[in-house]
Enzyme design. Structure first.
Site, PDB file in Angstrom:
ATOM      1  N   ASN A   1       0.860  -1.180   0.000  1.00  0.00           N
ATOM      2  CA  ASN A   1       0.000   0.000   0.000  1.00  0.00           C
ATOM      3  C   ASN A   1       0.896   1.230   0.000  1.00  0.00           C
ATOM      4  OD1 ASN A   1      -2.898  -1.079   0.439  1.00  0.00           O
ATOM      5  ND2 ASN A   1      -1.612  -2.243   1.875  1.00  0.00           N
ATOM      6  N   GLU A   2       1.129   1.726  -1.207  1.00  0.00           N
ATOM      7  CA  GLU A   2       2.060   2.838  -1.402  1.00  0.00           C
ATOM      8  C   GLU A   2       1.374   4.166  -1.077  1.00  0.00           C
ATOM      9  OE1 GLU A   2       5.091   2.284  -1.791  1.00  0.00           O
ATOM     10  OE2 GLU A   2       5.535   0.737  -3.266  1.00  0.00           O
TER      11      GLU A   2
END
Ligand code: F6R
Length: 267
Positions: free
Chosen positions: A162-163
């Site tokens: 989850n950037e």
């Protein structure tokens, strides 16, 4: 380095933080918590559902779990696992796949039932990914949810993949990897140009649902991002800050990863 645990010293910290003298001690403590959970569930004839991470951070935890299996009879027969993520596209038998990683570090050395292992599938045709990810979420729910989720943290502040930009309620999905993340993976792939640009990852919302979340970070390389995650304003720019919303999270650090926290960095 002084160990400051006074409320005054930790007042900038928005999540519970445990600091160990080194990575070894911290890893053994985490492995023992996992082993206790597995044994407790065994005693009650129940499954233990683990959310697992790859990367350098959890390797020593997995080694200790393997030792506990070999030398102290810890069985994984009642263990169900869900891995956080996998590169996309990725063949499971490729050396860089997270399937290969998990087999080498843990699954090949313990008595886990292969049917109980879940790792996002990097071979799913792109048009089927949405449905595949929904099913991954449903399987977690069908097993009663994740009891204990292990996390590392990337230099971008990612948890899972989850950037920056990820939403706090995001679910399992196909994502684009951040440039920094691909640089960090370049060595494993023999050059950044060979690192896949995408991955399938559990969402931040998926991670939140775990009953216990343990984020581990070692070494000075992680100190700056750990400070942001622990003390910074909550923001999608640093996805790990969303963990501040959880009542079930604990950061487990070695001393080097903790050095930028105000309680140590304040002369
Ligand atoms: C791995 C994962 C990533 C890593 C993070 C830290 O499954 O989801 O978020 O935990 O990139 O990686 P290492 O441990 O190699 O520093």
């Amino acid at each position: 380095m002084a160990r400051l645990n006074l409320p005054e010293a930790t007042r900038f910290e928005k999540v519970p933080v445990s600091i160990y003298v080194d990575q070894e001690t911290a890893s053994l403590a985490v492995a023992n918590r996992i082993a206790d959970l597995i044994r407790d569930r065994q005693a009650n004839d129940r499954q233990a559902v683990l959310g697992l991470a790859t990367g350098a951070t959890p390797i020593r935890v997995y080694e200790e779990l393997v030792r506990l299996h070999r030398e102290e009879g810890l069985s994984f027969r009642n263990v169900v696992t869900f891995n956080l993520d996998e590169y996309y596209p990725m063949q499971p038998d490729a050396a860089q796949s997270y399937v290969a990683f998990m087999n080498a570090k843990l699954f090949d050395h313990v008595d886990i039932d292969r049917d109980n292992i879940h790792i996002p599938d990097g071979t799913i045709p792109v048009e089927d990914i949405h449905e595949y990810c929904r099913t991954y979420e449903q399987k977690i729910v069908a097993h009663g949810g994740i009891d204990l989720q292990l996390l590392g943290i990337g230099r971008t502040g990612h948890i899972g993949f989850n950037e920056p930009g990820s939403a706090p309620d995001s679910e399992t999905r196909l994502v684009t990897l951040n440039d920094v993340t691909r640089s960090d993976a370049a060595r494993d792939f023999g050059g950044k140009e060979n690192v896949p640009t995408q991955a399938i990852t559990m969402g931040i919302g998926t991670i939140f649902k775990a009953r216990v979340i343990i984020l581990m970070a070692w070494s000075a390389k992680k100190a700056e991002i750990v400070k942001k995650a622990v003390e910074g304003e909550m923001s999608a720019e640093v996805p790990a800050t969303f963990l501040q919303l959880s009542d079930n999270v604990e950061f487990v650090l070695d001393q080097d990863a903790a050095t930028a926290l105000t309680r140590f960095d304040n002369p």
